[in-house]
Design a protein around this motif. Structure first.
Motif, PDB file in Angstrom:
ATOM      1  N   PRO A 109       6.646   8.502   7.191  1.00  0.00           N
ATOM      2  CA  PRO A 109       7.665   9.490   7.563  1.00  0.00           C
ATOM      3  C   PRO A 109       7.327  10.922   7.137  1.00  0.00           C
ATOM      4  CG  PRO A 109       8.733   7.593   6.572  1.00  0.00           C
ATOM      5  CD  PRO A 109       7.253   7.412   6.421  1.00  0.00           C
ATOM      6  N   CYS A 110       6.410  11.072   6.184  1.00  0.00           N
ATOM      7  CA  CYS A 110       6.045  12.433   5.756  1.00  0.00           C
ATOM      8  C   CYS A 110       5.150  13.132   6.766  1.00  0.00           C
ATOM      9  CB  CYS A 110       5.379  12.388   4.389  1.00  0.00           C
ATOM     10  SG  CYS A 110       3.706  11.739   4.399  1.00  0.00           S
ATOM     11  N   GLY A 111       4.654  12.379   7.766  1.00  0.00           N
ATOM     12  CA  GLY A 111       3.834  12.995   8.809  1.00  0.00           C
ATOM     13  C   GLY A 111       2.364  12.685   8.670  1.00  0.00           C
ATOM     14  N   GLU A 112       1.922  12.179   7.563  1.00  0.00           N
ATOM     15  CA  GLU A 112       0.512  11.844   7.357  1.00  0.00           C
ATOM     16  C   GLU A 112       0.213  10.515   8.052  1.00  0.00           C
ATOM     17  OE1 GLU A 112      -3.210  12.775   5.914  1.00  0.00           O
ATOM     18  OE2 GLU A 112      -1.393  13.943   5.685  1.00  0.00           O
ATOM     19  N   LYS A 113      -0.987  10.362   8.610  1.00  0.00           N
ATOM     20  CA  LYS A 113      -1.354   9.115   9.296  1.00  0.00           C
ATOM     21  C   LYS A 113      -1.926   8.132   8.328  1.00  0.00           C
ATOM     22  CE  LYS A 113      -1.942  10.844  13.883  1.00  0.00           C
ATOM     23  NZ  LYS A 113      -2.761  10.909  15.046  1.00  0.00           N
ATOM     24  N   THR A 146       2.593  -0.850  10.045  1.00  0.00           N
ATOM     25  CA  THR A 146       1.335  -0.187  10.360  1.00  0.00           C
ATOM     26  C   THR A 146       1.549   1.198  10.956  1.00  0.00           C
ATOM     27  OG1 THR A 146       1.334  -1.260  12.519  1.00  0.00           O
ATOM     28  CG2 THR A 146       0.142  -2.373  10.749  1.00  0.00           C
ATOM     29  N   GLY A 147       2.772   1.616  11.132  1.00  0.00           N
ATOM     30  CA  GLY A 147       3.036   2.916  11.739  1.00  0.00           C
ATOM     31  C   GLY A 147       2.780   4.055  10.771  1.00  0.00           C
ATOM     32  N   PRO A 148       2.937   5.301  11.262  1.00  0.00           N
ATOM     33  CA  PRO A 148       2.682   6.460  10.414  1.00  0.00           C
ATOM     34  C   PRO A 148       3.778   6.592   9.339  1.00  0.00           C
ATOM     35  CG  PRO A 148       3.573   7.160  12.515  1.00  0.00           C
ATOM     36  CD  PRO A 148       3.324   5.683  12.619  1.00  0.00           C
ATOM     37  N   PRO A 195       0.827  -1.206   0.000  1.00  0.00           N
ATOM     38  CA  PRO A 195       0.000   0.000   0.000  1.00  0.00           C
ATOM     39  C   PRO A 195       0.865   1.262   0.000  1.00  0.00           C
ATOM     40  CG  PRO A 195      -0.113  -1.114   2.115  1.00  0.00           C
ATOM     41  CD  PRO A 195       0.661  -1.997   1.200  1.00  0.00           C
ATOM     42  N   LYS A 196       0.330   2.330  -0.562  1.00  0.00           N
ATOM     43  CA  LYS A 196       1.081   3.585  -0.631  1.00  0.00           C
ATOM     44  C   LYS A 196       0.423   4.660   0.218  1.00  0.00           C
ATOM     45  CE  LYS A 196       3.159   2.871  -5.094  1.00  0.00           C
ATOM     46  NZ  LYS A 196       3.536   3.477  -6.344  1.00  0.00           N
ATOM     47  N   CYS A 197       1.243   5.597   0.654  1.00  0.00           N
ATOM     48  CA  CYS A 197       0.758   6.732   1.433  1.00  0.00           C
ATOM     49  C   CYS A 197      -0.102   7.605   0.528  1.00  0.00           C
ATOM     50  CB  CYS A 197       1.948   7.514   1.983  1.00  0.00           C
ATOM     51  SG  CYS A 197       1.485   9.038   2.840  1.00  0.00           S
ATOM     52  N   ARG A 198      -1.235   8.079   1.066  1.00  0.00           N
ATOM     53  CA  ARG A 198      -2.119   8.923   0.264  1.00  0.00           C
ATOM     54  C   ARG A 198      -1.530  10.306   0.025  1.00  0.00           C
ATOM     55  NH1 ARG A 198      -7.720   7.499   3.381  1.00  0.00           N
ATOM     56  NH2 ARG A 198      -7.732   5.296   2.812  1.00  0.00           N
ATOM     57  N   ALA A 199      -0.703  10.769   0.949  1.00  0.00           N
ATOM     58  CA  ALA A 199      -0.171  12.129   0.847  1.00  0.00           C
ATOM     59  C   ALA A 199       1.041  12.215  -0.084  1.00  0.00           C
ATOM     60  CB  ALA A 199       0.202  12.647   2.228  1.00  0.00           C
ATOM     61  N   CYS A 200       2.037  11.324   0.133  1.00  0.00           N
ATOM     62  CA  CYS A 200       3.282  11.465  -0.629  1.00  0.00           C
ATOM     63  C   CYS A 200       3.493  10.367  -1.672  1.00  0.00           C
ATOM     64  CB  CYS A 200       4.484  11.493   0.322  1.00  0.00           C
ATOM     65  SG  CYS A 200       4.756   9.947   1.208  1.00  0.00           S
TER      66      CYS A 200
END
Length: 59
Positions: free
Chosen positions: A55-59, A51-53, A39-44
């Motif tokens: 690194p860009c800061g988005e949850k 399962t942790g946050p 899965p990819k981060c929605r923000a970056c």
């Protein structure tokens, strides 16, 4: 004599290649199977590991 041996060898290779291209019923072709993508981060858009946050800061 050597031409005859080479010809028989090439014919045998062609027959093996034809058997290798057969698709057996019920088996997926190698190119049809794709590995699951993480899965990819929605923000970056970085891949999520664990399962942790992100690194860009988005949850």
């Amino acid at each position: 004599m050597i031409v005859k041996i080479v010809t028989i060898f090439l014919i045998a290779m062609i027959v093996l290649a034809m058997f290798g291209r057969l698709r057996w019923p019920g088996h997926a072709h190698r190119s049809a199977r794709k590995p699951a993508r993480p899965p990819k981060c929605r923000a970056c858009g970085a891949p999520r590991i664990g399962t942790g946050p992100c690194p860009c800061g988005e949850k």
